[in-house]
Design a protein around this motif. Sequence first.
Motif, PDB file in Angstrom:
ATOM      1  N   ALA A  38       3.668  10.101  -7.324  1.00 32.74           N
ATOM      2  CA  ALA A  38       4.727  10.496  -8.260  1.00 32.74           C
ATOM      3  C   ALA A  38       4.190  10.650  -9.677  1.00 32.74           C
ATOM      4  O   ALA A  38       4.758  11.402 -10.476  1.00 32.74           O
ATOM      5  N   ASP A  39       3.108   9.973 -10.005  1.00 34.80           N
ATOM      6  CA  ASP A  39       2.516  10.049 -11.347  1.00 34.80           C
ATOM      7  C   ASP A  39       1.454  11.137 -11.471  1.00 34.80           C
ATOM      8  O   ASP A  39       0.890  11.317 -12.544  1.00 34.80           O
ATOM      9  N   ASP A  40       1.196  11.870 -10.390  1.00 35.43           N
ATOM     10  CA  ASP A  40       0.161  12.904 -10.376  1.00 35.43           C
ATOM     11  C   ASP A  40       0.632  14.136 -11.157  1.00 35.43           C
ATOM     12  O   ASP A  40       1.568  14.814 -10.749  1.00 35.43           O
ATOM     13  N   ASN A  41      -0.008  14.407 -12.290  1.00 39.54           N
ATOM     14  CA  ASN A  41       0.397  15.526 -13.134  1.00 39.54           C
ATOM     15  C   ASN A  41      -0.096  16.883 -12.636  1.00 39.54           C
ATOM     16  O   ASN A  41       0.247  17.905 -13.210  1.00 39.54           O
ATOM     17  N   SER A  42      -0.879  16.896 -11.565  1.00 41.33           N
ATOM     18  CA  SER A  42      -1.402  18.165 -11.061  1.00 41.33           C
ATOM     19  C   SER A  42      -0.391  18.897 -10.166  1.00 41.33           C
ATOM     20  O   SER A  42      -0.618  20.036  -9.805  1.00 41.33           O
TER      21      SER A  42
ATOM     22  N   GLN B  86       0.829  -1.207   0.000  1.00 40.13           N
ATOM     23  CA  GLN B  86       0.000   0.000   0.000  1.00 40.13           C
ATOM     24  C   GLN B  86       0.865   1.259   0.000  1.00 40.13           C
ATOM     25  O   GLN B  86       0.566   2.219  -0.709  1.00 40.13           O
ATOM     26  N   LEU B  87       1.953   1.264   0.773  1.00 43.80           N
ATOM     27  CA  LEU B  87       2.863   2.409   0.768  1.00 43.80           C
ATOM     28  C   LEU B  87       3.461   2.638  -0.618  1.00 43.80           C
ATOM     29  O   LEU B  87       3.547   3.767  -1.099  1.00 43.80           O
ATOM     30  N   LEU B  88       3.878   1.551  -1.267  1.00 39.21           N
ATOM     31  CA  LEU B  88       4.458   1.667  -2.604  1.00 39.21           C
ATOM     32  C   LEU B  88       3.434   2.156  -3.623  1.00 39.21           C
ATOM     33  O   LEU B  88       3.741   3.016  -4.452  1.00 39.21           O
ATOM     34  N   GLU B  89       2.229   1.626  -3.566  1.00 35.93           N
ATOM     35  CA  GLU B  89       1.182   2.068  -4.485  1.00 35.93           C
ATOM     36  C   GLU B  89       0.885   3.552  -4.308  1.00 35.93           C
ATOM     37  O   GLU B  89       0.750   4.288  -5.283  1.00 35.93           O
ATOM     38  N   THR B  90       0.805   3.988  -3.055  1.00 35.17           N
ATOM     39  CA  THR B  90       0.535   5.396  -2.766  1.00 35.17           C
ATOM     40  C   THR B  90       1.675   6.276  -3.269  1.00 35.17           C
ATOM     41  O   THR B  90       1.443   7.335  -3.870  1.00 35.17           O
TER      42      THR B  90
ATOM     43  N   PHE C 265       9.112  19.355  -9.972  1.00 34.27           N
ATOM     44  CA  PHE C 265      10.045  19.179  -8.867  1.00 34.27           C
ATOM     45  C   PHE C 265       9.436  18.344  -7.739  1.00 34.27           C
ATOM     46  O   PHE C 265      10.100  17.505  -7.148  1.00 34.27           O
ATOM     47  N   LYS C 266       8.167  18.574  -7.459  1.00 32.08           N
ATOM     48  CA  LYS C 266       7.474  17.802  -6.431  1.00 32.08           C
ATOM     49  C   LYS C 266       7.347  16.344  -6.864  1.00 32.08           C
ATOM     50  O   LYS C 266       7.545  15.423  -6.066  1.00 32.08           O
ATOM     51  N   ARG C 267       7.026  16.123  -8.143  1.00 32.79           N
ATOM     52  CA  ARG C 267       6.912  14.748  -8.651  1.00 32.79           C
ATOM     53  C   ARG C 267       8.264  14.042  -8.583  1.00 32.79           C
ATOM     54  O   ARG C 267       8.331  12.850  -8.281  1.00 32.79           O
TER      55      ARG C 267
END
Length: 53
Positions: free
Chosen positions: A30-34, A21-25, A38-40
């Motif tokens: 990391a894949d969130d384009n919003s 679950q930690l890895l999935e989160t 730099f944050k990604r």
Amino acid sequence: MATMRRRVKLPTIFSVDDVSQLLETAHRAADDNSVSLFKRASLARRSALLETL
């Protein structure tokens, strides 16, 4: 004045499901384009660190 939220104490030993679950989160974040590039990148490094541990 901002209120501080209390952090949830993480268990010392993680189950396989907890780690999955930690890895999935971490991967999802990391894949969130919003968020900024730099944050990604920071989230991707965190994800890689979790995989290494």
